[in-house]
Design a protein around this motif. Structure first.
Motif, PDB file in Angstrom:
ATOM      1  N   THR A   1      28.834 -13.591  14.463  1.00  0.00           N
ATOM      2  CA  THR A   1      29.773 -12.743  15.232  1.00  0.00           C
ATOM      3  C   THR A   1      31.380 -13.636  14.829  1.00  0.00           C
ATOM      4  O   THR A   1      31.330 -14.549  14.464  1.00  0.00           O
ATOM      5  N   THR A   2      32.225 -12.790  15.395  1.00  0.00           N
ATOM      6  CA  THR A   2      33.698 -13.131  14.859  1.00  0.00           C
ATOM      7  C   THR A   2      34.570 -13.296  16.246  1.00  0.00           C
ATOM      8  O   THR A   2      34.150 -12.398  17.297  1.00  0.00           O
ATOM      9  N   GLN A   3      35.028 -14.359  16.312  1.00  0.00           N
ATOM     10  CA  GLN A   3      35.936 -14.747  17.447  1.00  0.00           C
ATOM     11  C   GLN A   3      37.335 -14.431  17.151  1.00  0.00           C
ATOM     12  O   GLN A   3      37.827 -15.600  16.670  1.00  0.00           O
ATOM     13  N   ALA A   4      37.502 -13.398  17.336  1.00  0.00           N
ATOM     14  CA  ALA A   4      39.267 -12.836  16.936  1.00  0.00           C
ATOM     15  C   ALA A   4      40.197 -13.391  17.906  1.00  0.00           C
ATOM     16  O   ALA A   4      39.710 -13.381  19.194  1.00  0.00           O
ATOM     17  N   SER A   5      41.310 -13.148  17.428  1.00  0.00           N
ATOM     18  CA  SER A   5      42.680 -13.389  18.403  1.00  0.00           C
ATOM     19  C   SER A   5      42.904 -12.325  19.386  1.00  0.00           C
ATOM     20  O   SER A   5      42.562 -11.119  18.971  1.00  0.00           O
ATOM     21  N   LEU A   6      43.065 -12.616  20.498  1.00  0.00           N
ATOM     22  CA  LEU A   6      43.235 -11.734  21.598  1.00  0.00           C
ATOM     23  C   LEU A   6      44.655 -11.565  22.004  1.00  0.00           C
ATOM     24  O   LEU A   6      45.400 -12.608  22.235  1.00  0.00           O
ATOM     25  N   ASP A   7      45.395 -10.225  22.032  1.00  0.00           N
ATOM     26  CA  ASP A   7      46.606 -10.174  22.473  1.00  0.00           C
ATOM     27  C   ASP A   7      47.655 -10.896  21.844  1.00  0.00           C
ATOM     28  O   ASP A   7      48.564 -11.469  22.372  1.00  0.00           O
ATOM     29  N   GLY A   8      47.429 -11.095  20.655  1.00  0.00           N
ATOM     30  CA  GLY A   8      48.320 -11.622  19.751  1.00  0.00           C
ATOM     31  C   GLY A   8      48.197 -13.444  19.826  1.00  0.00           C
ATOM     32  O   GLY A   8      49.039 -14.173  19.174  1.00  0.00           O
ATOM     33  N   CYS A   9      47.223 -13.805  20.632  1.00  0.00           N
ATOM     34  CA  CYS A   9      47.144 -15.351  20.902  1.00  0.00           C
ATOM     35  C   CYS A   9      46.126 -15.697  19.687  1.00  0.00           C
ATOM     36  O   CYS A   9      45.177 -15.250  19.559  1.00  0.00           O
ATOM     37  N   SER A  10      46.614 -16.732  18.916  1.00  0.00           N
ATOM     38  CA  SER A  10      45.872 -17.186  17.790  1.00  0.00           C
ATOM     39  C   SER A  10      44.693 -17.937  18.275  1.00  0.00           C
ATOM     40  O   SER A  10      44.543 -18.818  19.500  1.00  0.00           O
ATOM     41  N   THR A  11      43.540 -17.980  17.813  1.00  0.00           N
ATOM     42  CA  THR A  11      42.165 -18.756  18.184  1.00  0.00           C
ATOM     43  C   THR A  11      42.333 -20.204  17.295  1.00  0.00           C
ATOM     44  O   THR A  11      41.661 -20.902  17.800  1.00  0.00           O
ATOM     45  N   LEU A  12      43.371 -20.244  16.340  1.00  0.00           N
ATOM     46  CA  LEU A  12      43.387 -21.502  15.927  1.00  0.00           C
ATOM     47  C   LEU A  12      44.807 -22.236  16.305  1.00  0.00           C
ATOM     48  O   LEU A  12      45.596 -21.880  17.033  1.00  0.00           O
ATOM     49  N   CYS A  13      44.647 -23.657  15.768  1.00  0.00           N
ATOM     50  CA  CYS A  13      45.808 -24.705  16.554  1.00  0.00           C
ATOM     51  C   CYS A  13      46.646 -24.593  15.178  1.00  0.00           C
ATOM     52  O   CYS A  13      46.324 -25.284  14.262  1.00  0.00           O
ATOM     53  N   TRP A  14      47.813 -24.058  15.272  1.00  0.00           N
ATOM     54  CA  TRP A  14      48.920 -24.068  14.249  1.00  0.00           C
ATOM     55  C   TRP A  14      50.033 -25.094  14.349  1.00  0.00           C
ATOM     56  O   TRP A  14      50.258 -25.311  15.600  1.00  0.00           O
TER      57      TRP A  14
END
Length: 217
Positions: free
Chosen positions: A141-154
């Motif tokens: 399964t894929t945990q995608a970014s929601l409403d333009g909020c990244s799932t990663l820490c940049w």
């Protein structure tokens, strides 16, 4: 940088030497799966779906909603991808004022009110979209970014593009340029959003570019 017309694809020897494998629409190399797809312009039903999701009746003349570029790192599950819907979400969120062009004055001051054209949105579709990210879990399964909020820490960095490395003569294992959307701005210019990728044995280079041209002519 090589152009799409000049690139004829890697040889079997080049792929083998790089430890790479050609796959449908892309390449697998050193833990990365890089693929692109070019779909047709959205039909009426798909455009309606975009309008409903974006809550707008304004869309570029040509939206390639099925086109995408994706880069997935198989060991970590980190995935970067680029598509028209997310790019237009960023445009809608930015809500820039319309660009004034000479023709706009004529539209506003026509003698008949019914003939006046009121532009209350950014019809150049300028977007600050920097791509989308997701994490592909072990379950598939894929945990995608929601409403333009990244799932990663940049994090910010002072690193710069290694131009020397980019200019090195290496075989190109994969190259493509994908148009995400385009509009002729009512004959006042053109704007389009494209993403291109070049994959070499030592790394890959990606360029996402929004190009507004001659909007004040």
């Amino acid at each position: 940088m090589a152009s799409a017309a000049a690139w004829e694809g890697p040889t079997a020897a080049e792929l083998k030497a790089a430890g790479a494998e050609a796959i449908p629409g892309g390449v697998r190399v050193k833990g990365w799966v890089i693929q692109s797809h070019k779909g047709p312009i959205l039909n009426a039903a798909s455009l309606q779906r975009f309008e409903d999701e974006l809550q707008t009746t304004h869309l570029p003349e040509m939206v390639f909603g099925e086109s995408f570029l994706s880069l997935e790192h198989t060991q970590t599950g980190i995935k970067f991808y680029f598509n028209a819907l997310d790019a237009l979400k960023a445009w809608k969120k930015e809500a820039l004022p319309p660009v004034e062009v000479p023709a706009a004055a004529k539209w506003k001051f026509r003698s008949k009110p019914s003939d006046q054209v009121i532009l209350d949105y950014d019809y150049t579709f300028t977007t600050l979209y920097c791509g989308s990210d997701a994490v592909v879990l072990n379950s598939g399964t894929t945990q995608a970014s929601l409403d333009g909020c990244s799932t990663l820490c940049w994090e910010d960095t002072d690193d710069r593009i290694d131009l020397v490395a980019l200019s090195a003569k290496e075989p190109i294992l994969f190259y493509d340029e994908v148009i995400l959307y385009e509009d002729e701005l009512a004959d006042n210019g053109i704007s389009f959003l494209t993403v291109r990728v070049r994959v070499m044995p030592t790394g890959w280079f990606l360029l996402l570019r929004f190009w507004p041209a001659d909007v004040t002519a």
